[in-house]
Design a protein around this motif. Sequence first.
Motif, short mmCIF file in Angstrom:
data_model
loop_
_atom_site.label_atom_id
_atom_site.label_comp_id
_atom_site.label_asym_id
_atom_site.label_seq_id
_atom_site.Cartn_x
_atom_site.Cartn_y
_atom_site.Cartn_z
N ASP A 1 33.95 -13.97 17.74
CA ASP A 1 33.40 -13.05 18.64
C ASP A 1 33.17 -13.80 20.17
N VAL B 1 36.56 -14.68 21.81
CA VAL B 1 37.05 -13.35 22.24
C VAL B 1 36.59 -12.57 23.46
N ILE C 1 43.00 -7.24 24.27
CA ILE C 1 42.35 -7.69 22.63
C ILE C 1 41.44 -6.35 22.37
N ARG C 2 41.98 -5.71 21.67
CA ARG C 2 41.35 -4.52 21.04
C ARG C 2 40.46 -4.86 19.86
N THR C 3 39.15 -4.24 19.84
CA THR C 3 38.36 -4.27 18.65
C THR C 3 38.49 -3.29 17.89
N TYR D 1 40.23 -7.65 15.22
CA TYR D 1 40.93 -7.76 16.58
C TYR D 1 42.19 -7.46 16.57
#
Length: 232
Positions: free
Chosen positions: A199, A202, A219-221, A227
């Motif tokens: 985390d 990122v 970079i999508r959650t 991710y």
Amino acid sequence: MARKILVVDDEPSIVTLIQYNLEQELYEVEAVGDGIEAVKRAQNNNFDFIIMDLMLPGQDGFEATKAIRKFNPDVPILMLTAKTGEIDKVMGLELGADDYLTKPFSPQELLSRMKAIWRRTDRYSKSNVKNSGASNDAGVEINLKRKIVTKNSKPIELTPNEFKLLEYLYENSGQVLSREQILNSVWGYEFGGQTRIVDLHVSHLRDKLEDDPKHPNIIRTVRGFGYEFSQR
């Protein structure tokens, strides 16, 4: 040709233990007892691996690792120390270490971790030969071979671990990756409890790559899963 290992530790008994076990595996070993000499040796030799203590005379292991990363971003570094705090582990990994092992340790675990790091770095090296570059619609370009990242043609400075993370996400773009998958593949940990490191990295990547880090498009959650890297 035998792989060449630099052991950096000021405790003679630890050096003797590590050197004996490495030489049993037919590795070539050099040992130094302070951080300043470690940086000099690393600058003048082509080591295949560095085992770095943290509490060293002259220059501590954090500063020595930071200095080595400036001229050699690729050599694997494993920090070996009596410090067990999470902040020390995070700081060490942030500065470019590939793994972190606390004392007392098993020589067999040390050897296993070294081999795991080599498997990862060898895989990355082969990958870099095949993939010279990548880009997406957000203006981010990644040159895997030269380890250069730009956004809108401006260079983005990444730490070695940030680049490894970005490379892994890119290679698996379009797939949702769990924090455990990322941790095991990029850092090589096979135990839980350290996913905060993922985390944290990122978050740092988003700060450097995203137009709006609070609403990321690269970079999508994926809530509840992990991710995903998007090339759109």
